[in-house]
Scaffold this motif. Structure first.
Motif, PDB file in Angstrom:
ATOM      1  N   SER A  98      41.019  47.074  74.137  1.00 24.24           N
ATOM      2  CA  SER A  98      40.940  48.091  75.194  1.00 24.24           C
ATOM      3  C   SER A  98      42.341  48.611  75.542  1.00 24.24           C
ATOM      4  O   SER A  98      42.510  49.801  75.827  1.00 24.24           O
ATOM      5  CB  SER A  98      40.220  47.554  76.437  1.00 24.24           C
ATOM      6  N   ILE A 111      43.187  51.109  72.812  1.00 23.55           N
ATOM      7  CA  ILE A 111      42.466  52.380  72.997  1.00 23.55           C
ATOM      8  C   ILE A 111      43.090  53.172  74.157  1.00 23.55           C
ATOM      9  O   ILE A 111      43.340  54.373  74.031  1.00 23.55           O
ATOM     10  CB  ILE A 111      40.958  52.112  73.239  1.00 23.55           C
ATOM     11  N   ALA A 112      43.378  52.470  75.262  1.00 28.58           N
ATOM     12  CA  ALA A 112      44.017  53.150  76.417  1.00 28.58           C
ATOM     13  C   ALA A 112      45.360  53.741  75.992  1.00 28.58           C
ATOM     14  O   ALA A 112      45.711  54.868  76.378  1.00 28.58           O
ATOM     15  CB  ALA A 112      44.215  52.160  77.560  1.00 28.58           C
ATOM     16  N   ILE A 146      41.936  57.328  81.043  1.00 25.52           N
ATOM     17  CA  ILE A 146      41.869  55.929  80.576  1.00 25.52           C
ATOM     18  C   ILE A 146      41.122  55.012  81.556  1.00 25.52           C
ATOM     19  O   ILE A 146      40.919  53.840  81.253  1.00 25.52           O
ATOM     20  CB  ILE A 146      43.278  55.336  80.282  1.00 25.52           C
ATOM     21  N   VAL A 154      38.278  52.784  80.198  1.00 24.49           N
ATOM     22  CA  VAL A 154      38.784  51.739  79.284  1.00 24.49           C
ATOM     23  C   VAL A 154      39.471  50.633  80.076  1.00 24.49           C
ATOM     24  O   VAL A 154      39.354  49.444  79.753  1.00 24.49           O
ATOM     25  CB  VAL A 154      39.775  52.335  78.249  1.00 24.49           C
TER      26      VAL A 154
END
Lengths: 442, 137
Positions: A380, A383-384, A406, A409
Protein backbone atom coordinates in the motif's frame (compact mmCIF):
# COMPACT_ATOMS: atom_id res chain seq x y z
CA UNK A 1 20.39 -9.49 37.37
CA UNK A 2 24.09 -8.89 36.68
CA UNK A 3 24.41 -12.40 35.29
CA UNK A 4 21.38 -12.03 33.06
CA UNK A 5 22.29 -8.78 31.35
CA UNK A 6 22.12 -10.31 27.85
CA UNK A 7 18.52 -11.26 28.50
CA UNK A 8 17.84 -7.76 29.85
CA UNK A 9 18.97 -6.30 26.52
CA UNK A 10 16.81 -8.75 24.58
CA UNK A 11 13.73 -8.27 26.77
CA UNK A 12 13.98 -4.49 26.67
CA UNK A 13 14.47 -4.79 22.91
CA UNK A 14 11.28 -6.79 22.50
CA UNK A 15 9.38 -4.25 24.61
CA UNK A 16 10.85 -1.42 22.49
CA UNK A 17 9.67 -3.17 19.35
CA UNK A 18 6.14 -3.41 20.74
CA UNK A 19 6.25 0.25 21.79
CA UNK A 20 7.66 1.29 18.42
CA UNK A 21 4.94 -0.53 16.53
CA UNK A 22 2.27 0.85 18.84
CA UNK A 23 3.32 4.44 18.12
CA UNK A 24 3.64 3.52 14.44
CA UNK A 25 0.00 2.43 14.44
CA UNK A 26 -1.05 5.63 16.22
CA UNK A 27 0.95 7.75 13.72
CA UNK A 28 -0.59 5.94 10.75
CA UNK A 29 -4.09 6.50 12.15
CA UNK A 30 -3.25 10.18 12.63
CA UNK A 31 -2.22 10.30 8.99
CA UNK A 32 -5.76 9.25 8.02
CA UNK A 33 -7.67 10.85 10.92
CA UNK A 34 -5.71 13.98 11.97
CA UNK A 35 -7.84 14.43 15.12
CA UNK A 36 -6.94 11.00 16.50
CA UNK A 37 -5.23 11.11 19.93
CA UNK A 38 -4.50 14.82 19.91
CA UNK A 39 -2.76 14.66 23.28
CA UNK A 40 0.16 12.97 21.51
CA UNK A 41 0.14 14.56 18.04
CA UNK A 42 1.89 13.24 14.95
CA UNK A 43 5.02 15.35 15.46
CA UNK A 44 5.53 13.44 18.71
CA UNK A 45 4.35 9.96 17.68
CA UNK A 46 6.62 9.84 14.63
CA UNK A 47 9.90 10.30 16.55
CA UNK A 48 8.63 7.98 19.29
CA UNK A 49 7.95 5.32 16.67
CA UNK A 50 11.31 5.74 14.92
CA UNK A 51 13.42 5.93 18.10
CA UNK A 52 11.82 2.88 19.71
CA UNK A 53 12.27 0.78 16.56
CA UNK A 54 15.90 1.88 16.27
CA UNK A 55 16.34 1.02 19.97
CA UNK A 56 14.92 -2.45 19.24
CA UNK A 57 17.51 -3.02 16.52
CA UNK A 58 20.36 -1.97 18.80
CA UNK A 59 19.16 -3.79 21.93
CA UNK A 60 18.43 -7.07 20.16
CA UNK A 61 21.74 -6.97 18.27
CA UNK A 62 23.81 -5.98 21.31
CA UNK A 63 22.17 -8.57 23.62
CA UNK A 64 22.90 -11.25 21.04
CA UNK A 65 26.53 -10.19 20.59
CA UNK A 66 27.16 -10.16 24.36
CA UNK A 67 25.74 -13.67 24.62
CA UNK A 68 27.08 -15.28 21.45
CA UNK A 69 30.79 -14.41 21.64
CA UNK A 70 31.59 -16.07 25.00
CA UNK A 71 29.41 -19.09 24.26
CA UNK A 72 30.82 -19.56 20.76
CA UNK A 73 34.51 -19.13 21.55
CA UNK A 74 34.60 -20.44 25.10
CA UNK A 75 36.01 -17.22 26.52
CA UNK A 76 34.83 -14.85 29.22
CA UNK A 77 33.43 -11.45 28.44
CA UNK A 78 36.01 -8.77 29.31
CA UNK A 79 33.74 -7.06 31.82
CA UNK A 80 30.21 -7.94 32.89
CA UNK A 81 30.10 -4.78 35.00
CA UNK A 82 30.75 -2.72 31.90
CA UNK A 83 27.90 -4.50 30.10
CA UNK A 84 25.53 -3.77 32.97
CA UNK A 85 26.66 -0.15 32.96
CA UNK A 86 26.09 -0.08 29.21
CA UNK A 87 22.54 -1.34 29.77
CA UNK A 88 21.85 1.22 32.50
CA UNK A 89 23.14 4.15 30.38
CA UNK A 90 21.09 2.91 27.41
CA UNK A 91 17.95 2.54 29.52
CA UNK A 92 18.19 5.90 31.28
CA UNK A 93 19.02 7.76 28.05
CA UNK A 94 16.11 6.03 26.32
CA UNK A 95 13.68 7.00 29.07
CA UNK A 96 14.89 10.63 29.02
CA UNK A 97 14.47 10.74 25.22
CA UNK A 98 10.92 9.37 25.45
CA UNK A 99 10.03 11.95 28.12
CA UNK A 100 11.60 14.72 26.00
CA UNK A 101 9.48 13.71 23.00
CA UNK A 102 6.29 13.46 25.05
CA UNK A 103 6.96 16.94 26.46
CA UNK A 104 7.64 18.32 22.98
CA UNK A 105 11.30 19.06 23.72
CA UNK A 106 13.18 18.67 20.45
CA UNK A 107 16.18 20.41 18.92
CA UNK A 108 17.96 17.72 16.92
CA UNK A 109 17.79 16.69 13.27
CA UNK A 110 15.38 14.21 11.74
CA UNK A 111 15.63 10.72 13.35
CA UNK A 112 17.65 12.13 16.27
CA UNK A 113 15.16 14.84 17.19
CA UNK A 114 15.99 14.84 20.90
CA UNK A 115 17.99 17.77 22.37
CA UNK A 116 21.58 17.36 21.09
CA UNK A 117 23.03 17.10 24.61
CA UNK A 118 21.56 13.58 24.81
CA UNK A 119 23.97 12.46 22.10
CA UNK A 120 26.69 12.41 24.77
CA UNK A 121 25.34 9.47 26.85
CA UNK A 122 24.62 7.63 23.59
CA UNK A 123 28.27 8.00 22.57
CA UNK A 124 29.35 6.89 26.08
CA UNK A 125 27.18 3.76 25.89
CA UNK A 126 28.72 2.83 22.53
CA UNK A 127 32.24 3.45 23.83
CA UNK A 128 31.50 1.06 26.69
CA UNK A 129 30.17 -1.50 24.22
CA UNK A 130 33.11 -1.05 21.86
CA UNK A 131 35.72 -1.30 24.61
CA UNK A 132 34.13 -4.46 26.00
CA UNK A 133 33.72 -5.98 22.53
CA UNK A 134 37.29 -5.45 21.37
CA UNK A 135 38.87 -6.45 24.69
CA UNK A 136 36.86 -9.69 24.51
CA UNK A 137 37.33 -10.27 20.79
CA UNK A 138 41.12 -9.91 20.97
CA UNK A 139 41.18 -12.88 23.35
CA UNK A 140 40.06 -15.12 20.48
CA UNK A 141 43.08 -17.03 19.31
CA UNK A 142 41.62 -18.45 16.09
CA UNK A 143 40.93 -16.40 12.96
CA UNK A 144 37.82 -14.22 13.24
CA UNK A 145 34.79 -15.45 11.31
CA UNK A 146 33.06 -12.83 9.19
CA UNK A 147 30.42 -11.97 11.79
CA UNK A 148 33.14 -10.82 14.20
CA UNK A 149 34.39 -8.45 11.50
CA UNK A 150 30.84 -7.27 10.85
CA UNK A 151 30.09 -6.59 14.49
CA UNK A 152 33.40 -4.76 14.92
CA UNK A 153 32.66 -2.67 11.82
CA UNK A 154 29.14 -1.92 13.06
CA UNK A 155 30.47 -0.58 16.36
CA UNK A 156 33.29 1.50 14.85
CA UNK A 157 31.13 2.99 12.14
CA UNK A 158 28.28 3.74 14.50
CA UNK A 159 30.65 5.81 16.61
CA UNK A 160 32.07 7.57 13.55
CA UNK A 161 28.81 8.27 11.75
CA UNK A 162 26.78 9.15 14.83
CA UNK A 163 29.38 11.82 15.57
CA UNK A 164 29.28 12.85 11.91
CA UNK A 165 25.49 13.29 12.21
CA UNK A 166 26.25 16.25 14.46
CA UNK A 167 28.54 18.18 12.10
CA UNK A 168 25.52 20.40 11.44
CA UNK A 169 26.62 22.25 14.57
CA UNK A 170 29.92 23.31 12.97
CA UNK A 171 29.95 26.84 11.45
CA UNK A 172 31.31 25.63 8.10
CA UNK A 173 28.36 23.27 7.67
CA UNK A 174 25.51 25.16 9.31
CA UNK A 175 26.05 28.22 7.12
CA UNK A 176 25.04 26.27 3.99
CA UNK A 177 21.85 24.23 3.81
CA UNK A 178 23.02 22.12 0.85
CA UNK A 179 26.27 21.10 2.54
CA UNK A 180 24.35 20.39 5.69
CA UNK A 181 21.84 18.11 3.96
CA UNK A 182 24.68 16.31 2.15
CA UNK A 183 26.64 15.68 5.36
CA UNK A 184 23.49 14.72 7.25
CA UNK A 185 22.52 12.06 4.72
CA UNK A 186 26.07 10.84 4.32
CA UNK A 187 26.05 10.18 8.06
CA UNK A 188 22.56 8.64 8.06
CA UNK A 189 23.29 6.32 5.15
CA UNK A 190 26.37 4.97 6.91
CA UNK A 191 24.54 4.80 10.25
CA UNK A 192 21.96 2.47 8.73
CA UNK A 193 24.84 0.55 7.18
CA UNK A 194 26.47 0.25 10.61
CA UNK A 195 23.43 -1.30 12.28
CA UNK A 196 22.92 -3.51 9.23
CA UNK A 197 26.42 -4.84 9.96
CA UNK A 198 25.30 -5.80 13.47
CA UNK A 199 22.12 -7.44 12.16
CA UNK A 200 23.60 -9.26 9.15
CA UNK A 201 26.48 -10.47 11.32
CA UNK A 202 23.86 -11.93 13.65
CA UNK A 203 22.16 -13.61 10.66
CA UNK A 204 25.38 -15.31 9.59
CA UNK A 205 26.12 -16.39 13.16
CA UNK A 206 22.66 -17.97 13.42
CA UNK A 207 23.10 -19.76 10.11
CA UNK A 208 26.30 -21.30 11.44
CA UNK A 209 24.64 -22.40 14.66
CA UNK A 210 21.51 -23.81 13.06
CA UNK A 211 23.42 -25.70 10.41
CA UNK A 212 26.18 -26.52 12.86
CA UNK A 213 28.74 -25.60 10.20
CA UNK A 214 31.54 -23.24 11.20
CA UNK A 215 32.77 -22.87 7.63
CA UNK A 216 29.91 -20.50 6.69
CA UNK A 217 31.41 -17.56 8.55
CA UNK A 218 34.85 -18.19 7.10
CA UNK A 219 33.82 -18.75 3.48
CA UNK A 220 35.14 -16.53 0.72
CA UNK A 221 31.66 -15.51 -0.35
CA UNK A 222 30.79 -14.40 3.18
CA UNK A 223 33.83 -12.10 3.21
CA UNK A 224 33.07 -10.81 -0.29
CA UNK A 225 29.54 -9.99 0.93
CA UNK A 226 31.01 -8.22 3.94
CA UNK A 227 33.36 -6.07 1.88
CA UNK A 228 30.59 -5.27 -0.57
CA UNK A 229 28.35 -4.24 2.33
CA UNK A 230 31.16 -2.13 3.76
CA UNK A 231 31.64 -0.37 0.42
CA UNK A 232 27.91 0.41 0.32
CA UNK A 233 27.98 1.62 3.89
CA UNK A 234 30.78 4.04 3.02
CA UNK A 235 29.77 5.33 -0.39
CA UNK A 236 26.20 4.28 -1.25
CA UNK A 237 24.17 6.92 0.59
CA UNK A 238 23.69 9.71 -1.94
CA UNK A 239 20.59 8.30 -3.67
CA UNK A 240 18.77 10.03 -0.79
CA UNK A 241 19.83 13.42 -2.13
CA UNK A 242 19.78 13.09 -5.92
CA UNK A 243 17.59 16.19 -6.18
CA UNK A 244 19.75 18.31 -3.87
CA UNK A 245 22.18 20.51 -5.83
CA UNK A 246 25.34 18.97 -4.38
CA UNK A 247 28.45 18.38 -6.46
CA UNK A 248 27.61 16.05 -9.38
CA UNK A 249 30.38 13.53 -8.60
CA UNK A 250 28.83 12.70 -5.21
CA UNK A 251 25.69 11.47 -6.96
CA UNK A 252 27.53 9.45 -9.60
CA UNK A 253 29.62 7.59 -7.02
CA UNK A 254 26.46 6.62 -5.10
CA UNK A 255 24.64 5.58 -8.27
CA UNK A 256 27.39 3.15 -9.22
CA UNK A 257 27.91 1.76 -5.71
CA UNK A 258 24.28 1.30 -4.78
CA UNK A 259 23.65 -1.02 -7.71
CA UNK A 260 25.39 -3.81 -5.85
CA UNK A 261 24.02 -4.01 -2.31
CA UNK A 262 22.49 -7.13 -0.75
CA UNK A 263 23.04 -9.39 -3.76
CA UNK A 264 25.68 -11.54 -2.16
CA UNK A 265 23.99 -11.72 1.22
CA UNK A 266 20.80 -12.93 -0.43
CA UNK A 267 22.85 -15.56 -2.24
CA UNK A 268 24.45 -16.78 0.97
CA UNK A 269 21.13 -17.17 2.74
CA UNK A 270 19.61 -18.85 -0.32
CA UNK A 271 22.47 -21.35 -0.58
CA UNK A 272 22.37 -22.00 3.13
CA UNK A 273 18.62 -22.63 3.21
CA UNK A 274 18.91 -25.18 0.41
CA UNK A 275 21.59 -27.14 2.18
CA UNK A 276 20.20 -27.30 5.72
CA UNK A 277 19.25 -30.81 6.69
CA UNK A 278 15.62 -31.36 7.56
CA UNK A 279 16.40 -32.64 11.05
CA UNK A 280 18.43 -29.58 11.91
CA UNK A 281 15.72 -27.33 10.53
CA UNK A 282 13.17 -28.94 12.83
CA UNK A 283 15.47 -28.59 15.80
CA UNK A 284 15.42 -24.79 15.59
CA UNK A 285 12.19 -24.47 13.69
CA UNK A 286 11.16 -21.00 14.87
CA UNK A 287 14.46 -19.16 14.28
CA UNK A 288 14.69 -20.91 10.90
CA UNK A 289 11.26 -19.67 9.84
CA UNK A 290 12.17 -16.07 10.61
CA UNK A 291 15.45 -16.31 8.71
CA UNK A 292 13.62 -17.67 5.66
CA UNK A 293 11.16 -14.76 5.85
CA UNK A 294 14.07 -12.31 5.97
CA UNK A 295 15.41 -13.98 2.81
CA UNK A 296 12.16 -13.24 0.94
CA UNK A 297 12.16 -9.65 2.19
CA UNK A 298 15.76 -9.19 1.09
CA UNK A 299 14.76 -10.03 -2.46
CA UNK A 300 11.76 -7.70 -2.40
CA UNK A 301 13.74 -4.83 -0.92
CA UNK A 302 16.73 -5.44 -3.12
CA UNK A 303 14.52 -4.95 -6.17
CA UNK A 304 13.03 -1.80 -4.70
CA UNK A 305 16.41 -0.40 -3.60
CA UNK A 306 17.94 -0.94 -7.01
CA UNK A 307 15.03 0.84 -8.67
CA UNK A 308 15.18 3.80 -6.25
CA UNK A 309 18.87 4.23 -6.98
CA UNK A 310 18.29 4.90 -10.69
CA UNK A 311 17.98 8.72 -10.94
CA UNK A 312 15.20 8.73 -13.53
CA UNK A 313 13.08 6.49 -11.29
CA UNK A 314 14.22 8.29 -8.16
CA UNK A 315 12.87 11.59 -9.46
CA UNK A 316 9.36 10.09 -9.27
CA UNK A 317 9.79 8.13 -6.05
CA UNK A 318 11.80 10.64 -3.98
CA UNK A 319 9.71 12.29 -1.28
CA UNK A 320 6.96 9.73 -1.66
CA UNK A 321 5.74 6.79 0.40
CA UNK A 322 7.89 4.44 -1.69
CA UNK A 323 10.86 5.63 0.36
CA UNK A 324 8.91 4.71 3.49
CA UNK A 325 8.11 1.30 1.96
CA UNK A 326 11.82 0.71 1.50
CA UNK A 327 12.60 1.78 5.06
CA UNK A 328 9.78 -0.35 6.50
CA UNK A 329 10.61 -3.33 4.31
CA UNK A 330 14.23 -3.20 5.44
CA UNK A 331 13.55 -2.48 9.11
CA UNK A 332 10.66 -4.87 9.62
CA UNK A 333 11.04 -7.39 6.80
CA UNK A 334 14.78 -7.91 7.00
CA UNK A 335 16.17 -6.61 10.29
CA UNK A 336 13.24 -7.51 12.51
CA UNK A 337 12.90 -11.00 11.03
CA UNK A 338 16.61 -11.70 11.61
CA UNK A 339 16.53 -10.24 15.11
CA UNK A 340 13.36 -12.12 16.04
CA UNK A 341 15.12 -15.29 14.92
CA UNK A 342 18.05 -14.31 17.13
CA UNK A 343 15.86 -13.46 20.14
CA UNK A 344 13.91 -16.73 19.90
CA UNK A 345 17.17 -18.66 19.54
CA UNK A 346 18.81 -16.87 22.45
CA UNK A 347 15.82 -17.17 24.79
CA UNK A 348 15.53 -20.90 23.98
CA UNK A 349 19.21 -21.38 24.80
CA UNK A 350 19.13 -19.19 27.86
CA UNK A 351 16.00 -20.63 29.41
CA UNK A 352 15.78 -24.35 28.99
CA UNK A 353 12.00 -24.58 29.11
CA UNK A 354 9.79 -25.38 26.16
CA UNK A 355 6.82 -23.39 24.89
CA UNK A 356 3.42 -24.96 25.41
CA UNK A 357 1.55 -26.22 22.32
CA UNK A 358 -0.79 -23.24 22.47
CA UNK A 359 2.14 -20.83 22.64
CA UNK A 360 3.84 -22.49 19.68
CA UNK A 361 0.63 -22.30 17.68
CA UNK A 362 0.24 -18.63 18.64
CA UNK A 363 3.76 -17.84 17.40
CA UNK A 364 3.24 -19.76 14.16
CA UNK A 365 -0.10 -18.08 13.38
CA UNK A 366 1.45 -14.74 14.32
CA UNK A 367 4.36 -15.42 11.99
CA UNK A 368 2.12 -15.91 8.94
CA UNK A 369 -0.22 -13.05 9.90
CA UNK A 370 2.80 -10.78 10.42
CA UNK A 371 4.25 -11.50 6.99
CA UNK A 372 0.92 -11.21 5.17
CA UNK A 373 0.03 -7.92 6.87
CA UNK A 374 3.55 -6.63 6.22
CA UNK A 375 3.14 -7.44 2.53
CA UNK A 376 -0.16 -5.51 2.39
CA UNK A 377 1.39 -2.66 4.42
CA UNK A 378 4.44 -2.51 2.15
CA UNK A 379 2.41 -2.74 -1.08
CA UNK A 380 0.00 0.00 0.00
CA UNK A 381 2.94 2.33 0.63
CA UNK A 382 4.31 1.59 -2.83
CA UNK A 383 0.91 2.22 -4.45
CA UNK A 384 0.51 5.49 -2.48
CA UNK A 385 4.03 6.48 -3.58
CA UNK A 386 3.32 5.79 -7.24
CA UNK A 387 0.10 7.83 -7.10
CA UNK A 388 1.92 10.71 -5.38
CA UNK A 389 5.01 10.61 -7.61
CA UNK A 390 3.10 10.44 -10.88
CA UNK A 391 0.54 12.96 -9.62
CA UNK A 392 3.13 15.59 -8.73
CA UNK A 393 5.93 15.03 -11.24
CA UNK A 394 3.97 13.95 -14.33
CA UNK A 395 0.54 15.51 -13.83
CA UNK A 396 1.64 18.62 -11.94
CA UNK A 397 -0.93 18.14 -9.16
CA UNK A 398 -0.74 20.07 -5.90
CA UNK A 399 0.00 18.56 -2.51
CA UNK A 400 -3.58 18.54 -1.19
CA UNK A 401 -4.97 17.05 -4.39
CA UNK A 402 -2.49 14.20 -4.25
CA UNK A 403 -3.18 13.61 -0.55
CA UNK A 404 -6.88 13.21 -1.38
CA UNK A 405 -5.97 10.73 -4.12
CA UNK A 406 -3.97 8.51 -1.78
CA UNK A 407 -6.46 8.62 1.10
CA UNK A 408 -8.11 5.21 0.34
CA UNK A 409 -4.72 3.52 0.03
CA UNK A 410 -3.57 5.06 3.28
CA UNK A 411 -6.65 3.62 4.99
CA UNK A 412 -5.55 0.14 3.85
CA UNK A 413 -2.06 1.00 5.11
CA UNK A 414 -3.44 1.90 8.56
CA UNK A 415 -5.56 -1.25 8.84
CA UNK A 416 -2.63 -3.45 7.81
CA UNK A 417 -0.51 -1.59 10.39
CA UNK A 418 -2.98 -2.56 13.12
CA UNK A 419 -2.91 -6.20 11.93
CA UNK A 420 0.88 -6.05 11.91
CA UNK A 421 0.90 -4.91 15.52
CA UNK A 422 -1.59 -7.59 16.61
CA UNK A 423 0.32 -10.36 14.85
CA UNK A 424 3.54 -9.15 16.43
CA UNK A 425 1.86 -9.39 19.82
CA UNK A 426 1.08 -13.05 19.03
CA UNK A 427 4.73 -13.69 18.23
CA UNK A 428 6.18 -11.75 21.14
CA UNK A 429 3.95 -12.61 24.08
CA UNK A 430 5.23 -16.18 24.66
CA UNK A 431 8.98 -15.34 24.57
CA UNK A 432 8.39 -12.14 26.54
CA UNK A 433 6.46 -14.03 29.21
CA UNK A 434 9.23 -16.60 29.36
CA UNK A 435 12.07 -14.09 29.65
CA UNK A 436 10.34 -11.73 32.11
CA UNK A 437 9.47 -14.67 34.38
CA UNK A 438 13.06 -15.87 34.23
CA UNK A 439 14.44 -12.42 34.96
CA UNK A 440 12.26 -11.82 37.99
CA UNK A 441 11.70 -15.30 39.43
CA UNK A 442 15.19 -16.63 39.81
CA UNK B 1 40.74 -15.71 2.25
CA UNK B 2 44.11 -15.06 3.99
CA UNK B 3 44.05 -12.66 6.93
CA UNK B 4 46.55 -10.29 5.29
CA UNK B 5 44.30 -9.82 2.28
CA UNK B 6 41.29 -9.17 4.53
CA UNK B 7 43.22 -6.57 6.50
CA UNK B 8 44.54 -4.94 3.32
CA UNK B 9 41.08 -4.64 1.78
CA UNK B 10 39.63 -3.28 5.01
CA UNK B 11 42.28 -0.64 5.55
CA UNK B 12 42.33 0.38 1.88
CA UNK B 13 38.57 0.93 1.98
CA UNK B 14 38.91 2.81 5.25
CA UNK B 15 41.55 5.17 3.88
CA UNK B 16 39.54 5.82 0.71
CA UNK B 17 36.49 6.46 2.89
CA UNK B 18 38.32 9.00 5.06
CA UNK B 19 39.64 10.85 2.00
CA UNK B 20 36.15 10.74 0.46
CA UNK B 21 34.68 12.16 3.70
CA UNK B 22 37.06 15.13 3.54
CA UNK B 23 36.08 15.74 -0.09
CA UNK B 24 32.33 15.59 0.68
CA UNK B 25 32.85 17.88 3.68
CA UNK B 26 34.52 20.46 1.46
CA UNK B 27 32.45 19.96 -1.72
CA UNK B 28 30.78 23.18 -2.87
CA UNK B 29 27.17 22.90 -4.03
CA UNK B 30 26.43 23.49 -7.70
CA UNK B 31 26.69 27.26 -8.40
CA UNK B 32 27.63 27.73 -4.71
CA UNK B 33 23.97 27.97 -3.71
CA UNK B 34 22.48 27.35 -0.26
CA UNK B 35 24.26 29.89 1.97
CA UNK B 36 22.11 31.01 4.91
CA UNK B 37 22.08 34.42 6.58
CA UNK B 38 22.63 34.57 10.35
CA UNK B 39 18.89 35.02 10.85
CA UNK B 40 18.16 32.05 8.59
CA UNK B 41 20.62 29.91 10.56
CA UNK B 42 18.69 30.75 13.71
CA UNK B 43 15.50 29.94 11.80
CA UNK B 44 16.84 26.49 11.05
CA UNK B 45 17.22 25.87 14.80
CA UNK B 46 13.63 27.01 15.30
CA UNK B 47 12.62 24.55 12.56
CA UNK B 48 14.31 21.83 14.62
CA UNK B 49 12.95 23.10 17.95
CA UNK B 50 9.35 22.54 16.79
CA UNK B 51 10.25 19.33 14.93
CA UNK B 52 8.74 20.68 11.69
CA UNK B 53 10.56 17.97 9.73
CA UNK B 54 8.31 15.28 11.22
CA UNK B 55 5.53 16.49 8.89
CA UNK B 56 7.27 18.65 6.27
CA UNK B 57 10.04 18.03 3.81
CA UNK B 58 13.03 20.01 2.61
CA UNK B 59 14.23 18.67 -0.74
CA UNK B 60 11.82 15.75 -0.35
CA UNK B 61 13.45 14.68 2.92
CA UNK B 62 11.26 14.53 6.01
CA UNK B 63 7.70 13.53 6.90
CA UNK B 64 4.77 13.28 4.50
CA UNK B 65 1.93 14.70 6.57
CA UNK B 66 2.48 18.21 5.19
CA UNK B 67 3.87 19.65 1.95
CA UNK B 68 7.50 20.08 0.89
CA UNK B 69 8.59 23.56 2.03
CA UNK B 70 11.70 23.98 -0.16
CA UNK B 71 10.00 26.45 -2.49
CA UNK B 72 7.04 27.60 -0.43
CA UNK B 73 8.33 31.19 -0.49
CA UNK B 74 9.30 31.35 -4.18
CA UNK B 75 6.27 29.53 -5.64
CA UNK B 76 3.86 31.77 -7.50
CA UNK B 77 0.70 32.32 -5.45
CA UNK B 78 2.44 31.46 -2.17
CA UNK B 79 5.20 33.46 -0.44
CA UNK B 80 6.06 34.90 2.96
CA UNK B 81 2.55 35.98 3.99
CA UNK B 82 1.08 32.66 2.85
CA UNK B 83 3.60 30.69 4.95
CA UNK B 84 3.16 33.04 7.90
CA UNK B 85 -0.62 32.54 7.88
CA UNK B 86 -0.17 28.77 8.29
CA UNK B 87 2.42 29.17 11.05
CA UNK B 88 0.29 31.64 13.00
CA UNK B 89 -3.07 29.89 12.68
CA UNK B 90 -2.30 26.22 12.08
CA UNK B 91 -4.71 24.00 10.12
CA UNK B 92 -6.80 20.91 10.79
CA UNK B 93 -3.64 18.82 10.44
CA UNK B 94 -1.06 21.32 11.68
CA UNK B 95 -1.19 22.43 15.32
CA UNK B 96 -0.87 26.08 16.24
CA UNK B 97 2.42 26.02 18.11
CA UNK B 98 1.94 29.60 19.39
CA UNK B 99 5.39 30.49 18.09
CA UNK B 100 6.60 33.95 19.22
CA UNK B 101 6.88 36.60 16.50
CA UNK B 102 10.68 36.81 16.54
CA UNK B 103 10.91 33.06 16.01
CA UNK B 104 8.38 33.23 13.16
CA UNK B 105 10.54 35.86 11.46
CA UNK B 106 13.60 33.62 11.79
CA UNK B 107 11.67 30.65 10.39
CA UNK B 108 10.51 32.70 7.41
CA UNK B 109 14.06 33.88 6.84
CA UNK B 110 15.19 30.24 6.75
CA UNK B 111 12.45 29.27 4.31
CA UNK B 112 13.28 32.29 2.13
CA UNK B 113 16.96 31.37 1.88
CA UNK B 114 16.17 27.73 1.16
CA UNK B 115 13.81 28.66 -1.65
CA UNK B 116 16.74 30.35 -3.44
CA UNK B 117 18.95 27.27 -3.24
CA UNK B 118 17.21 24.89 -5.66
CA UNK B 119 13.99 23.19 -6.73
CA UNK B 120 11.91 20.49 -5.07
CA UNK B 121 10.08 18.48 -6.24
CA UNK B 122 11.80 18.28 -9.60
CA UNK B 123 9.24 18.46 -12.38
CA UNK B 124 11.23 19.68 -15.38
CA UNK B 125 14.21 17.58 -16.38
CA UNK B 126 16.00 15.88 -19.27
CA UNK B 127 17.02 12.23 -19.12
CA UNK B 128 20.60 11.22 -19.94
CA UNK B 129 21.46 7.90 -21.59
CA UNK B 130 22.89 6.50 -18.33
CA UNK B 131 19.61 6.99 -16.47
CA UNK B 132 20.74 10.16 -14.74
CA UNK B 133 18.79 13.39 -15.13
CA UNK B 134 19.55 17.00 -15.97
CA UNK B 135 17.42 19.40 -13.96
CA UNK B 136 15.83 22.29 -15.89
CA UNK B 137 14.75 25.58 -14.29
Amino acid sequence: MKNKFELLFITLGLLSLLGGLFFGVVASLQFVFPDFLQSIPFYKTRPLHVSLVVAWIFLASIGGIYYYIPSQFGIKLYSKTMSVLHFIVFLITGIVIIIAYLMGKFGGREYWEFPPILAIPIIISWLLFGWNYFKTAFKITSEWPVYMWMWATGILFFLFTFSEAYVWMLPKIKENVIKEIAMQWKAYGALVGSWNMLVYGTAIFLMEKIKNDKSIGKSKIAFLAYFLGLTNLMFGWAHHIYNVPTAQWIRYVAYIISMTELILLAKIIYNWKKSVQESLKDFHVLPFKFLVASDVWIFLNLTLALMLSVPIINVYTHGTHITVAHAMGSTIGINTMILLASCLFLIDNYIQSKYSKIELKLIKIGYYAFNISLLIFWSSLIIAGIIKGVGIVKNGKGFQEVMNDIQPVMSVFSISGILLFLSLLMILLPPLKKSIRFLFNK
Amino acid sequence: MPINIKRSIFFTLLIIFLIYTVFVFNAEPINKVGYLSQKAQQGKLIFQKYNCISCHQIYGLGGYMGPDLTNVISTQGKGVEYAKAFIVSGTQKMPNFHIPNDEIEMLLSYLTDISKSGISPIIKFDVNVDGSIQIKD
